[in-house]
Structures are given as structure tokens and as C-alpha cells.
Design a protein around this motif. Sequence first.
Motif, mmCIF file in Angstrom:
data_model
loop_
_atom_site.group_PDB
_atom_site.id
_atom_site.type_symbol
_atom_site.label_atom_id
_atom_site.label_comp_id
_atom_site.label_asym_id
_atom_site.label_seq_id
_atom_site.Cartn_x
_atom_site.Cartn_y
_atom_site.Cartn_z
ATOM 1 N N LEU A 170 52.758 62.114 21.431
ATOM 2 C CA LEU A 170 53.880 62.851 20.828
ATOM 3 C C LEU A 170 54.489 62.063 19.658
ATOM 4 O O LEU A 170 55.593 62.365 19.208
ATOM 5 N N HIS A 171 53.738 60.997 19.218
ATOM 6 C CA HIS A 171 54.158 60.153 18.079
ATOM 7 C C HIS A 171 55.516 59.502 18.325
ATOM 8 O O HIS A 171 56.369 59.429 17.447
ATOM 9 N N MET A 172 55.712 59.046 19.572
ATOM 10 C CA MET A 172 56.942 58.345 19.934
ATOM 11 C C MET A 172 56.585 57.092 20.723
ATOM 12 O O MET A 172 55.444 56.923 21.163
ATOM 13 N N GLN A 173 57.585 56.212 20.896
ATOM 14 C CA GLN A 173 57.413 55.023 21.728
ATOM 15 C C GLN A 173 58.564 54.942 22.725
ATOM 16 O O GLN A 173 59.610 55.550 22.517
ATOM 17 N N MET A 174 58.342 54.151 23.787
ATOM 18 C CA MET A 174 59.366 54.025 24.824
ATOM 19 C C MET A 174 60.658 53.459 24.247
ATOM 20 O O MET A 174 61.759 53.807 24.691
ATOM 21 N N SER A 175 60.537 52.607 23.238
ATOM 22 C CA SER A 175 61.732 51.982 22.632
ATOM 23 C C SER A 175 62.598 53.009 21.909
ATOM 24 O O SER A 175 63.773 52.771 21.640
ATOM 25 N N ASP A 176 62.003 54.197 21.565
ATOM 26 C CA ASP A 176 62.774 55.249 20.884
ATOM 27 C C ASP A 176 63.646 56.044 21.852
ATOM 28 O O ASP A 176 64.516 56.807 21.433
ATOM 29 N N VAL A 177 63.394 55.891 23.164
ATOM 30 C CA VAL A 177 64.136 56.679 24.163
ATOM 31 C C VAL A 177 65.413 55.937 24.547
ATOM 32 O O VAL A 177 65.375 54.749 24.888
ATOM 33 N N THR A 178 66.550 56.637 24.493
ATOM 34 C CA THR A 178 67.839 55.980 24.793
ATOM 35 C C THR A 178 68.033 55.814 26.302
ATOM 36 O O THR A 178 67.469 56.569 27.097
ATOM 37 N N GLU A 179 68.835 54.806 26.671
ATOM 38 C CA GLU A 179 69.173 54.557 28.084
ATOM 39 C C GLU A 179 69.844 55.786 28.702
ATOM 40 O O GLU A 179 69.606 56.134 29.856
ATOM 41 N N GLU A 180 70.693 56.441 27.874
ATOM 42 C CA GLU A 180 71.429 57.612 28.356
ATOM 43 C C GLU A 180 70.455 58.733 28.732
ATOM 44 O O GLU A 180 70.603 59.393 29.760
ATOM 45 N N ARG A 181 69.401 58.914 27.879
ATOM 46 C CA ARG A 181 68.405 59.972 28.138
ATOM 47 C C ARG A 181 67.625 59.676 29.438
ATOM 48 O O ARG A 181 67.348 60.575 30.225
ATOM 49 N N ILE A 182 67.293 58.372 29.635
ATOM 50 C CA ILE A 182 66.569 57.971 30.856
ATOM 51 C C ILE A 182 67.427 58.260 32.079
ATOM 52 O O ILE A 182 66.958 58.821 33.070
ATOM 53 N N LYS A 183 68.743 57.914 31.984
ATOM 54 C CA LYS A 183 69.646 58.122 33.128
ATOM 55 C C LYS A 183 69.786 59.610 33.456
ATOM 56 O O LYS A 183 69.766 60.010 34.620
ATOM 57 N N LEU A 184 69.891 60.446 32.410
ATOM 58 C CA LEU A 184 70.017 61.894 32.631
ATOM 59 C C LEU A 184 68.785 62.452 33.343
ATOM 60 O O LEU A 184 68.890 63.278 34.252
ATOM 61 N N LEU A 185 67.603 61.954 32.912
ATOM 62 C CA LEU A 185 66.359 62.442 33.519
ATOM 63 C C LEU A 185 66.246 61.984 34.978
ATOM 64 O O LEU A 185 65.829 62.752 35.847
ATOM 65 N N LEU A 186 66.656 60.729 35.246
ATOM 66 C CA LEU A 186 66.617 60.224 36.625
ATOM 67 C C LEU A 186 67.557 61.033 37.514
ATOM 68 O O LEU A 186 67.223 61.340 38.663
ATOM 69 N N ASP A 187 68.743 61.385 36.987
ATOM 70 C CA ASP A 187 69.690 62.218 37.745
ATOM 71 C C ASP A 187 69.085 63.589 38.034
ATOM 72 O O ASP A 187 69.225 64.133 39.131
ATOM 73 N N GLU A 188 68.392 64.128 37.020
ATOM 74 C CA GLU A 188 67.759 65.444 37.171
ATOM 75 C C GLU A 188 66.692 65.409 38.269
ATOM 76 O O GLU A 188 66.559 66.338 39.062
ATOM 77 N N TYR A 189 65.920 64.301 38.320
ATOM 78 C CA TYR A 189 64.852 64.153 39.323
ATOM 79 C C TYR A 189 65.361 63.553 40.641
ATOM 80 O O TYR A 189 64.586 63.295 41.553
ATOM 81 N N LYS A 190 66.700 63.280 40.687
ATOM 82 C CA LYS A 190 67.330 62.687 41.882
ATOM 83 C C LYS A 190 66.682 61.356 42.257
ATOM 84 O O LYS A 190 66.275 61.128 43.393
ATOM 85 N N MET A 191 66.571 60.492 41.267
ATOM 86 C CA MET A 191 66.011 59.150 41.472
ATOM 87 C C MET A 191 67.033 58.118 41.027
ATOM 88 O O MET A 191 67.904 58.400 40.201
ATOM 89 N N THR A 192 66.920 56.910 41.563
ATOM 90 C CA THR A 192 67.885 55.855 41.217
ATOM 91 C C THR A 192 67.299 54.839 40.240
ATOM 92 O O THR A 192 68.024 54.198 39.502
ATOM 93 N N GLU A 193 65.960 54.669 40.252
ATOM 94 C CA GLU A 193 65.330 53.654 39.388
ATOM 95 C C GLU A 193 64.223 54.281 38.558
ATOM 96 O O GLU A 193 63.534 55.212 38.997
ATOM 97 N N PHE A 194 64.020 53.713 37.359
ATOM 98 C CA PHE A 194 62.961 54.192 36.463
ATOM 99 C C PHE A 194 61.578 53.928 37.079
ATOM 100 O O PHE A 194 60.642 54.707 36.896
ATOM 101 N N ASN A 195 61.470 52.814 37.858
ATOM 102 C CA ASN A 195 60.188 52.490 38.512
ATOM 103 C C ASN A 195 59.751 53.578 39.494
ATOM 104 O O ASN A 195 58.562 53.791 39.698
ATOM 105 N N GLN A 196 60.741 54.255 40.118
ATOM 106 C CA GLN A 196 60.410 55.363 41.026
ATOM 107 C C GLN A 196 59.693 56.472 40.267
ATOM 108 O O GLN A 196 58.734 57.074 40.766
ATOM 109 N N LEU A 197 60.182 56.730 39.054
ATOM 110 C CA LEU A 197 59.579 57.768 38.215
ATOM 111 C C LEU A 197 58.167 57.360 37.802
ATOM 112 O O LEU A 197 57.226 58.157 37.864
ATOM 113 N N LEU A 198 58.012 56.070 37.396
ATOM 114 C CA LEU A 198 56.684 55.577 37.007
ATOM 115 C C LEU A 198 55.715 55.649 38.181
ATOM 116 O O LEU A 198 54.543 56.010 38.019
ATOM 117 N N GLU A 199 56.212 55.321 39.397
ATOM 118 C CA GLU A 199 55.352 55.381 40.589
ATOM 119 C C GLU A 199 54.898 56.814 40.847
ATOM 120 O O GLU A 199 53.736 57.067 41.172
#
Length: 703
Positions: A497-526
Motif C-alpha cells: 500500500l506504499h506505506m511503512q509502519m513508521s507512518d502509522v500514528t500511535e493514536e491510530r494503533i490504539k483505536l484499532l486495538l480498541d476496535e479489536y478488543k485487544m490490549t497489546e499490538f503483539n496480540q494483533l501481530l500474533e
Amino acid sequence: MPAIERLAQQLATYLPTEQVNLVRRAYYYAEQAHDGQLRSSGEHYVTHPLAVATVLANMHMDHQSLMAALLHDVIEDTGIPKEAITEQFGQSVADLVDGVTKLTQMKFGTKAEAQAENFQKMAMAMARDIRVILVKLADRLHNMRTLGALNPEKRRRIAKETLEIYAPIANRLGINTIFTEFENLGFKAMHPMRAERIQAAVKKARGNRKEIIQKIGQSLSDCLAHEGIQADVGGREKHLYSIYRKMRVKRKAFNEIMDVYAFRIIVDKVDTCYRVLGAMHNLYKPIPGRFKDYIAIPKANGYQSLHTTLFGMGVPIEIQIRTTEMEELANNGIAAHWLYKADEEHAPRTNHARARRWVKGLLELQQSAGNSLEFIENVKIDLFPDEVYVFTPKGRIMELPRGATPVDFAYAVHTDIGNKCLACRINRRVAPLSQPLESGVTVEILTAPNTRPNPAWLNFVVTGKARTHIRNALKSQQHDESVALGDRLLNKALDDLHMQMSDVTEERIKLLLDEYKMTEFNQLLEDIGLGNRTAHVVAARLISADASPHHPLTEDGPLTIRGTEGLVLSYARCCTPIPGDAVLGHLSAGKGMVVHRTSCKNIADIRSNPEKCIPLLWAKDIEGEFNVELRIDLIHQRGLIATLATAVASADANIEKVSVDERDGRMSVVQLGVSVTDRVHLARVIRRLRAIKGVSRINRISA
């Protein structure tokens, strides 16, 4: 004489007067609390706690255990709170009563999950004060003795849980008297007809054997008298359930079991035991391989005795030789710790320490088990202590269950040694890790820092500790590998998608984790690594809340396979891909990524679906061996398998499996499983096979 006074008289033989008075006071408190309550049999309820206390008095338990026995149903059945017991009788007694009350609320045999959860409560109560389980065993014993008042279904349920849980615990704690009675009473309740028939047969056999038993007993006594040894010689009866179990498990006829005559010889000290053994071996010939020295190496529950089998008067004679203290210990087990407590010099501390070690082991299992069902499965394995005794290279003795392997030994020594176990030596010779150990061998474990537990170990380990720690290590390994693969898949999807992980904001990651009902980013990666979520959908959601999850994956940058992904990457058995093949990755929920050849028919329908499949490339430096199946049509000839094996070996490959099907009298079809490193290596193997005279066709098999 009132029943409490009879109990008080018995207690006065080993407890001081003030402690007997405390027990008496507890009885009157219980009598008042249970006033008006009746048992199923119609008796006054207080007769039950009094009977439980009498069982413990026969084992010479301390006054606090006896008070707890008398009060053990007060909290549950009368509504009197624990605080009131504490105020009246002190904290220790109140804690014991509370512990037994919690165990009484256990309902075994209903749902497996509930049974397992309740067994965990038992482990915790035992860890706080092991006397809790002794009071509970005495309580269960009296309930078993009075089963007659209950309906048949309830009788069978209580008998089943007694045979499955309480009898093995009594055995593990070395309390033989309670263990034997549990088994006999449980057997009679579960199988009344069988018990009745075996009992009648035993009675008849005992009458027929009376004369020969007297003769053997007399010859043993005369021999000992001649040697100047003071000893008690007595016949030993096999209990009903033991006879029944031997008939079922060993498939022996009743007569075969009853043909063995058993005697017990009790002497004053350990030295005399060995003198008696010598005298017995001089009197009758010992049967080779039937001698066991449990004095030098006690059983896991502290049991000590010399066992030998002789052949005399035309029949086998089993003999147990032990001291008076060992006899007490064999009957009362851990309870003997309190029996001898007054005389610290003779207190069998080792037995109490063994029980403590076992309970500590239970707690370790509980903490590391994935769930309560796994915990109880492992505990049940450890409750049947038919042991083998093996040595460490430094001469330390290790007790393990029968059938234990070097992997069980490694985990028994230390968890880290088990996790890093690479190979083993038994009596200085290299041996397979799956080889069952025998008593007396010396086991040495070879370790390597980067070694990890092998999932195949679960097929042969027998101890609960080994099983639990292997499962834990594999879960941890799978977690780490899933996170690593998920990270690579997500970065690859962001790249497309011509993007890198460094382009994603912490706020966006937190919103997505809340949406998926997860507490850690590693849970999502797993989740991505395990195939439960699709990387490009997560990438699209990370970039923008409004981003469409249907971005097609570009073909310019496939994911590279290194071959070190471990448990979360596997190779499909249907098409057996090898380095050099064009491959696709199929994301399978819970399994991670499964690698298929692009031509595989099994993924034809989903090949173009970016949510299910991802293009892959083999890394240039990939190492390892990969299995391939070949079909070879050739003219049938003598020494066919040897000819094929020679050809494969000459190409530096290994045969994994082979099957031959004779199509007609002249032609044969051979299916050959071969391990190769890549397509070039496979081509070399096929060239060597084509050179065999009579080969007409070779195909690579794909489902």
C-alpha cells in the motif's frame, strides 16, 4: 459409656489431659450446633464427626486435627461463621475447619471442568496445611462405611470418585490402612456382585490353604528362632480390589493369584531386616529378579520394606521384612509424622518432607497448566506412583513413574534442562529420548543453548511436570514465532500500500486495538501470524479508518520464506512444495501459514483471493530437507527396493517411506517418499532413478 468418653480414654493414651479436654469441648460445641439434625441413616448427625475423629485418633493425630474433625461440618451445615470457631478454638483449628468445608463443597463426577476446578482448591488447601486432606480422608472413609443408606446411583457416584481421587491420594501419602479400605468399599459399591463372588472364593480358598499357611509360618518362625532373631511372623491377606485388579489388568485366573502365599516379618531394627533376609534365602531358594530393597531406596510415599519371593514347599512365598516403625509408617503414612512428633528423635521427617514436596509439585503444575482440565489430567498421572529409581551422573537417586523416559528425567532434574534437552546417555551409551527407563540405570542429559522442546515429546512423556512444561514451551515458542511472522506479513501488506509502519500514528494503533478488543499490538501481530486476521485488511485499517479493506496485493514483492519460521509455517502434504517450486501461502486460522505449490488443486478456488493467499518466494540461503513423493513405473525385478535405495543414496538423498504395488505379473508401481534440499537436488535423484534398468516412467505426485 458415652461415645465421647470412649474417644477421650483412647486419646489419653497419647495426648496430655489439657489437649483431651479441648477435644471434648469441641465435641460438645458440635453436638449443640448439630442439635436436631439427622443423617440419611436416621442417626443423630453428631455421630458422623465423632466417627471421623475416631478414625484420626486411631492414626494418633494431634488434638487440633481431632477438633477440626469434630467441627468440620459446623460452618457448612449450621450457619455458624468461621469467626465464631476462631474465637472459641483458635486460628489453626478454624483454618482447618474452613479448608475441609471448602473440600466438602466439591462435587466430583458432575462436569469435568467443575471437578478439575475443585481439585485445584484441594491442592491449595493441602499446601496451606496438609492436615486438611487427612481430615477429609477420614470424613470420606466414614461416608464410605455408611453408603448403605443412599440410593444406588449416588452410591456408585461416590464410590467412583473415591476410587479415582481419594484412594490414590491416600496411597500417595502412604496411608495404607485408609487406601485399602477405600478400594474395598469402593469396589463393593461399584460392583457388588463381583465383590461378593470374589469374597466367597477367597473365603473358600483360605479354608483350603489353612494347613499349608500354618506349615510355612512355622518353618519361618523356627528358622528365625534357630538364628536367634526375635521377630513377629504373620500371614498377609490380599484385599478384594487388589485381587480383582490383578485378574483384570494382568489377565490372571483367581487360582493363579491365590497360589502365592504372603507373609510379613516385623523386627526391631534395620540391621535385623537384612539378617532375616539372609536367613530366608538360606531356608528357601529365592526366585531371581523378585527382590526389592525399599529400605535403601524408599518408595515416593515413604514406604520402606524388603520384598523377596521364595520357592518352598512347592509354592511361591512372598515375604516382606520391615521394622515396627516401618510397619507404622506403611499403615499411617504421613500421619505417622504426628504420631512420632512427641519423640523428635524418631520422627519420620523424610515422609512428611516427601508429602510436602509432592504438594509443592501440585502447586507448580497448577500455576503452569493451561487450564484446570490439563491440571487434573497431569495430577491423575502423578497419583499412581508405580516407580522406577534412576541415578544422575553424580549418584543422586531420582524417583520417576514406571514408563518414564529421559525427557521426564530431564524435567524432573530442572525445567531448563528439560527445555534444552538435545540427547541422552543411559549407562554411558547414547540412547533415544523416548526409551523407557529401568530402575538402576544412570541417565545423563546432553543440552544445547538453542535447543527447544519437540512437539513429538508429548507422545511419549508420562509425568505431569514434563507434559505441562513442554506444552508451555511450545505455546511460548508458537507465540514468539506467530508475532514474528505477523510482523513480516503486516510490513509486507503496508509495503504493497506504499506505506511503512513508521507512518502509522500511535493514536491510530490504539483505536484499532480498541476496535479489536485487544490490549497489546503483539496480540494483533500474533493473530495475523496464526492466520486469524488478514494482514492487508489490518494494514488498510491502520492507514485510515475509512480505508477499504479490499486493496489487491501487488505482485512485485512476494514474502520471502526463510525456513526458520518454526511452528507457524508448515508445508502442505497434498503437494509437498520444495525450494525452487512456485509457491503461495494459504493463511489457515489457528495454524498460521501453509505453503502450497501454485499448481495445487486444493487452493485453485482461493488462489486469487488476497484475504486467503499471499505470494511467496524461497530465500536464496534456505536450508533443510523437504519431502517429495515420486511414482515410479518399472519392470518387476529381484532386489527392487535395494536397487532403488542404492540409486537414491548415490544422489545424497534419503528414503522416508516406500510402498510397492504389483500392477500385473510383469510391471510394478513404486511410491517413494524422498527428502531433498531443492528442485535441483530432486532432478539429480530422478536422473539416478531413470538410469535403473526397466524404469519406464517417473512422476512427482501431487494431490
